[in-house]
Write a protein that holds these residues in place. Structure first.
Motif, PDB file in Angstrom:
ATOM      1  N   PHE A 185       0.861  -1.172   0.000  1.00  0.00           N
ATOM      2  CA  PHE A 185       0.000   0.000   0.000  1.00  0.00           C
ATOM      3  C   PHE A 185       0.900   1.225   0.000  1.00  0.00           C
ATOM      4  CE2 PHE A 185      -2.061   3.493   2.208  1.00  0.00           C
ATOM      5  CZ  PHE A 185      -3.241   3.602   1.492  1.00  0.00           C
ATOM      6  N   VAL A 186       0.712   2.098  -0.968  1.00  0.00           N
ATOM      7  CA  VAL A 186       1.614   3.238  -1.142  1.00  0.00           C
ATOM      8  C   VAL A 186       0.915   4.529  -0.742  1.00  0.00           C
ATOM      9  CG1 VAL A 186       2.988   4.565  -2.786  1.00  0.00           C
ATOM     10  CG2 VAL A 186       2.875   2.062  -2.982  1.00  0.00           C
ATOM     11  N   ASN A 187       1.507   5.219   0.217  1.00  0.00           N
ATOM     12  CA  ASN A 187       1.057   6.556   0.600  1.00  0.00           C
ATOM     13  C   ASN A 187       2.294   7.350   0.989  1.00  0.00           C
ATOM     14  OD1 ASN A 187      -1.480   7.818   0.490  1.00  0.00           O
ATOM     15  ND2 ASN A 187      -1.542   8.061   2.703  1.00  0.00           N
ATOM     16  N   THR A 188       2.931   7.939  -0.002  1.00  0.00           N
ATOM     17  CA  THR A 188       4.165   8.685   0.213  1.00  0.00           C
ATOM     18  C   THR A 188       3.880   9.988   0.955  1.00  0.00           C
ATOM     19  OG1 THR A 188       3.940   9.915  -1.852  1.00  0.00           O
ATOM     20  CG2 THR A 188       5.071   7.761  -1.958  1.00  0.00           C
ATOM     21  N   PHE A 189       4.948  10.652   1.425  1.00  0.00           N
ATOM     22  CA  PHE A 189       4.777  11.954   2.058  1.00  0.00           C
ATOM     23  C   PHE A 189       4.147  12.940   1.079  1.00  0.00           C
ATOM     24  CE2 PHE A 189       6.406  10.395   5.728  1.00  0.00           C
ATOM     25  CZ  PHE A 189       7.012  11.286   6.597  1.00  0.00           C
ATOM     26  N   ALA A 190       4.515  12.846  -0.197  1.00  0.00           N
ATOM     27  CA  ALA A 190       3.912  13.724  -1.193  1.00  0.00           C
ATOM     28  C   ALA A 190       2.415  13.474  -1.311  1.00  0.00           C
ATOM     29  CB  ALA A 190       4.585  13.529  -2.545  1.00  0.00           C
ATOM     30  N   SER A 191       2.017  12.207  -1.253  1.00  0.00           N
ATOM     31  CA  SER A 191       0.597  11.873  -1.331  1.00  0.00           C
ATOM     32  C   SER A 191      -0.146  12.349  -0.092  1.00  0.00           C
ATOM     33  CB  SER A 191       0.423  10.358  -1.498  1.00  0.00           C
ATOM     34  OG  SER A 191       0.946   9.920  -2.734  1.00  0.00           O
ATOM     35  N   ILE A 192       0.462  12.175   1.077  1.00  0.00           N
ATOM     36  CA  ILE A 192      -0.167  12.646   2.316  1.00  0.00           C
ATOM     37  C   ILE A 192      -0.360  14.157   2.266  1.00  0.00           C
ATOM     38  CG2 ILE A 192       0.157  12.904   4.811  1.00  0.00           C
ATOM     39  CD1 ILE A 192       1.673  10.192   4.716  1.00  0.00           C
ATOM     40  N   GLU A 193       0.682  14.889   1.850  1.00  0.00           N
ATOM     41  CA  GLU A 193       0.566  16.345   1.762  1.00  0.00           C
ATOM     42  C   GLU A 193      -0.515  16.741   0.769  1.00  0.00           C
ATOM     43  OE1 GLU A 193       3.176  20.325   0.601  1.00  0.00           O
ATOM     44  OE2 GLU A 193       4.206  18.523   1.330  1.00  0.00           O
ATOM     45  N   HIS A 194      -0.559  16.052  -0.373  1.00  0.00           N
ATOM     46  CA  HIS A 194      -1.578  16.349  -1.376  1.00  0.00           C
ATOM     47  C   HIS A 194      -2.978  16.154  -0.803  1.00  0.00           C
ATOM     48  CE1 HIS A 194      -3.602  16.605  -5.224  1.00  0.00           C
ATOM     49  NE2 HIS A 194      -4.072  15.385  -5.077  1.00  0.00           N
ATOM     50  N   THR A 195      -3.177  15.074  -0.054  1.00  0.00           N
ATOM     51  CA  THR A 195      -4.485  14.806   0.550  1.00  0.00           C
ATOM     52  C   THR A 195      -4.846  15.870   1.572  1.00  0.00           C
ATOM     53  OG1 THR A 195      -4.201  12.426   0.221  1.00  0.00           O
ATOM     54  CG2 THR A 195      -5.829  13.110   1.843  1.00  0.00           C
ATOM     55  N   LEU A 196      -3.892  16.219   2.425  1.00  0.00           N
ATOM     56  CA  LEU A 196      -4.144  17.235   3.448  1.00  0.00           C
ATOM     57  C   LEU A 196      -4.514  18.577   2.813  1.00  0.00           C
ATOM     58  CD1 LEU A 196      -1.214  16.399   5.890  1.00  0.00           C
ATOM     59  CD2 LEU A 196      -3.644  16.193   6.421  1.00  0.00           C
TER      60      LEU A 196
END
Length: 307
Positions: free
Chosen positions: A146-157
């Motif tokens: 399951f991939v949730n990079t820091f970039a993805s987390i920031e994008h979601t936030l």
């Protein structure tokens, strides 16, 4: 941790881990998921955590299916709707965010890191498959993270934060707490936080009660009283961990996403049954159950408007 004066029960209604061959009681269609969610609310759940499936049980990210579920739930209850941004390992980041971007919920889940999220062992416990997609789906988790990079987390936030959505931060290991602290320090994750400790998933922290207390201790060091805590364990430890979380001053999560059983050798026939069981355990501790609006106040949610 902010000690819970009233305990929020979250129900994870269907998820994307279990497959139809494991239980005839797993809600699949939009209508089934909505009715199961409403039963959980009637039993005392303040929050319903929602995934969507196609009628054959295959997980879907289709916003239209989510809308069908949520329109029914919100028309007939005041429950807090919590939409997943996790989906499944088979979904892209754009797919995982599509429903939340359209619906703009007051609460959404957010996994705090990439990880091995393995439930291939389901294949060893199913003797007969109802659908041809199921076996390959669960086995694929052994080789696909399951991939949730820091970039993805920031994008979601940033993306959902524009709508006033707040987050249930799902932490599957101690390192995820430090990842969350990074985003708090960056001003992207705003207290008060809702930290959901997740135990017993292969690839994450084990379902050992000392791990639960360790996670709370580390969260206390990182966030002080700027967070509320909730916990669940996948599978057979589901109710023990919920009770332990409430005893520590936290909130609880149950639901057929996390465990299909009501007790040893007894499948849960509904999400409501699981809510009734954990509610009784929480009340036996002398604690009161939060209503949806009380949950909104505790978690600083904006309310159900905003779509």
């Amino acid at each position: 941790m902010r000690k819970a004066e009233k305990v929020i029960i979250t129900t994870a209604v269907t998820g994307s881990v279990h497959v139809p061959s494991q239980s005839p009681h797993l809600p699949l269609s939009a209508a089934e998921v909505a009715e199961s969610a409403l039963g959980a609310v009637e039993a005392g759940s303040a929050v319903v955590h929602l995934h969507a499936r196609l009628p054959d049980g295959r997980p879907t990210a289709d916003p239209a299916v989510f809308e069908e579920i949520i329109d029914t739930v919100t028309a007939r209850s005041d429950a807090v709707v919590n939409i997943t941004t996790g989906g499944s390992t088979a979904m892209t980041m754009d797919e995982r965010l599509a429903a939340a971007k359209r619906i703009r919920p007051e609460l959404a889940s957010l996994n705090m890191g990439s990880m091995n999220f393995v439930y291939a062992g389901i294949a060893d416990r199913v003797a007969s498959w109802r659908h041809d997609w199921e076996k390959s789906y669960v086995l694929n988790t052994y080789s696909t993270p399951f991939v949730n990079t820091f970039a993805s987390i920031e994008h979601t936030l940033r993306t959902l934060g524009e709508f006033g959505t707040r987050f249930e931060y799902e932490c599957y290991d101690i390192g995820h707490l430090y990842s969350l602290a990074h985003f708090v320090d960056a001003g992207l994750a705003e207290p008060p936080l809702l930290i959901q400790g997740v135990f017993g998933v292969l690839g994450g922290i084990g379902a050992d009660h000392s791990n639960l207390e360790h996670m709370v201790n580390i969260a206390d060091k990182l966030f002080g009283e700027d967070y509320s805590f909730s916990a669940f364990a996948a599978g057979r430890d589901q109710f023990r961990f919920g009770t332990h979380s409430a005893w520590l001053g936290g909130h609880v999560r149950v639901g057929l996403e996390d465990g299909l059983w009501l007790g040893r050798g007894r499948l849960a026939e509904s999400n409501a049954q699981q809510v009734e069981k954990i509610r009784a355990a929480v009340e036996d501790l002398g604690k009161r159950i939060a209503t949806p609006n009380e949950a909104r106040e505790i978690l600083a949610l904006r309310g159900a408007t905003g779509r």
